[in-house]
Design a protein around this motif. Structure first.
Motif, short mmCIF file in Angstrom:
data_model
loop_
_atom_site.label_atom_id
_atom_site.label_comp_id
_atom_site.label_asym_id
_atom_site.label_seq_id
_atom_site.Cartn_x
_atom_site.Cartn_y
_atom_site.Cartn_z
N ILE A 49 84.55 44.17 30.80
CA ILE A 49 82.94 44.43 31.29
C ILE A 49 83.14 45.73 31.43
O ILE A 49 81.49 46.27 31.21
N ASP A 50 83.10 45.97 32.04
CA ASP A 50 82.76 47.84 32.70
C ASP A 50 83.00 48.75 31.22
O ASP A 50 82.04 49.35 31.52
N ILE A 53 79.40 47.82 30.48
CA ILE A 53 77.93 48.49 31.70
C ILE A 53 78.59 49.90 31.20
O ILE A 53 76.64 50.51 30.94
N ILE A 56 75.86 50.64 27.89
CA ILE A 56 74.27 50.41 28.23
C ILE A 56 74.05 52.15 29.05
O ILE A 56 73.05 52.56 28.87
N ILE A 75 68.05 41.59 27.75
CA ILE A 75 70.10 41.73 27.35
C ILE A 75 69.91 40.23 26.38
O ILE A 75 70.09 39.42 27.58
N THR A 77 73.99 38.61 24.85
CA THR A 77 75.00 38.93 23.62
C THR A 77 75.87 37.55 23.50
O THR A 77 74.81 36.12 23.16
N TYR A 156 75.23 38.42 34.28
CA TYR A 156 76.56 39.30 34.89
C TYR A 156 75.49 40.33 34.54
O TYR A 156 75.68 41.32 35.48
N LEU A 157 75.28 40.65 33.61
CA LEU A 157 75.45 42.10 33.05
C LEU A 157 73.65 42.65 33.65
O LEU A 157 73.17 43.66 34.81
#
Length: 494
Positions: A49-50, A53, A56, A75, A77, A156-157
């Protein structure tokens, strides 16, 4: 606000796409593209996930560098996977990927304490071992005890970039935890997996303003003044918004890593027959329902290409297939063995050996095996779809959108087998659906019909008309499949 950014992330890649509404046309420009994949970490296959991020942020910085100081951002996904965060809002590790083997056999285990028919009657969602309900059923209990909130990946993002937590409905419906009649969390199902409703942030409709980008959290980046909009955050939901269908006699295949074949309707179709055929009723934007079948899709050929170290491009594999005699093998593309094999080529060959069929050996034979059986599966599922929805929904046109819409060989094969007109494109339907829903949120379009008409004007489709095809091949395939699936008639064996 006249500049819109779609952050569209799939299982194998992500992209930031920029659009503006100029002279009654939608523009579309790729700003940034990056790879995505899961890796094995701490005992599970996990998403990084990092890394997402960071990519992005790099993309948003490119937006600013291109001269766009203000923009809206949405967003989308893939579905079902989630991040757990604690009471301080910190993530409890990287999320486990839906292809991880932790849910192997989970449906059978779950069915021993809860009836699968009842689960389907409540939710209308197909049985897939990776659905969120089953992931939570096998989740580490000590990790759940530490969690204050569960956020699906796009939510979450959005939280990372704005500080605001929501649960967007189109994606939440895929979790198999929402009641199709009440359109809220089903307390019986939550009790069955020992999860409290307080774990989930508030449900919101697609098209809800989420909030402003929290610049202070990212001082190392020069970012635009961005307003985040919670779009139809399940990528399939966005792809169907971006499908330029009109009227009621059209269906779709959202063709990517997965192939999602179905229709758009307003009322869920929850029946014993739909349950038996494992059709799903996912929620769409603006009170629509996606009644569809999940098919293994381009994942098969993606893995074939990967096992060959990408010696051939997808276009080259299609050309090799075109030059190879067809219909030498029948395979069940939805067999669970193809979900995450060690080697897709070996798995396809082993399947053929075990069923006493000619084993494909050359790259062209392997690719032809995949494409033949995807097209046969599409044609057969279209017949089932029409039977499940009634004669009033006889489909005249099939829209194929997403990356698979560029595969002219597979598209023509599908037109021939299904004996229907295919309109292929746009290839970036997911990003386009993301973008037009942002535009609807700020008032540029008032209805889905209006938005889809604009999409059709802006992104011309390729038409494939059916040619003569020996339908005995289809009947033989269906007969083979019926025999091969006898042991899987009970979904609990998945």
């Amino acid at each position: 606000m006249d500049t819109f950014i779609a952050i569209d992330i799939g299982a194998s890649s992500g992209r930031l796409m920029l659009s503006q509404w100029v002279n009654q046309q939608l523009s579309l420009t790729e700003i940034h593209r990056f790879k995505n994949s899961f890796r094995h970490l701490d005992g599970f296959d996990r998403w990084d996930i990092d890394y997402l991020i960071k990519e992005i942020l790099i993309g948003l910085e490119k937006v600013k560098q291109a001269g766009f100081d203000t923009c809206c951002v949405g967003i989308d996904t893939w579905a079902v996977d989630y991040c757990l965060v604690d009471r301080e809002g910190l993530r409890l590790g990287d999320p486990v990927a839906y292809r991880d083997k932790r849910t192997n056999g989970v449906i059978e285990r779950f069915s021993q304490t809860y009836p699968l028919q009842t689960l389907y009657e409540k939710t209308g969602i197909q049985l897939q071992p990776f659905n969120t309900i089953f992931q939570l059923y096998v989740e580490e209990k000590d990790l759940l005890a530490k969690a204050d909130k569960l956020l699906l990946i796009p939510d979450y993002l959005g939280y990372v970039f704005t500080g605001n937590m929501v649960t967007e409905k189109t994606n939440a419906s895929t979790m198999q935890l929402l009641n199709a009649n009440t359109q809220s969390w089903d307390s019986d199902l939550l009790a069955a997996i020992q999860v409290d409703e307080s774990l989930f942030p508030p449900l919101v409709d697609a098209g809800t303003i989420l909030g402003k980008l929290a610049y202070e959290q990212f001082p190392a980046y020069d970012l635009p003044d961005a307003t985040f909009i919670t779009v139809a955050s399940h990528d399939t939901a966005s792809a169907i918004i971006g499908t330029p269908g009109s009227g009621t006699d059209w269906g779709y295949i959202s063709s990517g890593t997965w192939s999602l074949l179905g229709i758009e309707t307003n009322v869920p179709k929850i029946s014993a027959a739909a349950f038996d055929e494992n059709y799903t009723n996912e929620w769409g934007a603006h009170n629509t329902i996606r009644f569809l079948k999940n098919i293994m899709g381009m994942w098969l050929i993606q893995e074939v290409a990967r096992q060959q170290a990408y010696r051939y491009s997808f276009a080259e594999l299609a050309e090799l297939a075109k030059e190879t005699p067809g219909f030498q093998q029948f395979i069940d593309v939805n067999d669970p063995r193809f979900l995450h094999p060690e080697n897709m080529i070996s798995e396809l060959q082993d399947y053929c050996r075990e069923t006493n069929q000619k084993v494909p050996e050359t790259p062209g034979e392997i690719a032809r095996c995949v494409y033949d059986n995807l097209a046969l599966c599409y044609g057969s599922e279209l017949q089932k779809l029409e039977a499940l929805t009634g004669t009033t929904r006889t489909l005249q046109t099939l829209h194929i959108v997403g990356g698979g819409s560029n595969n002219t060989f597979l598209n023509q094969l599908t037109a021939d087998i299904a004996q229907c007109t295919i309109e292929a494109g746009p290839g970036e339907a997911t990003a386009i659906g993301n973008l037009v829903l942002q535009m609807m949120a700020v008032g540029l379009f008032t209805t889905l019909e209006e938005a889809r008409a604009a999409i059709k004007r802006s992104f011309p489709c390729t038409i494939h008309q059916p040619s003569a095809f020996d339908q005995t091949i289809v009947l033989t395939y269906q007969s083979f499949l019926k025999g091969a699936q006898q042991h899987d008639k009970n979904p609990a064996t998945l």
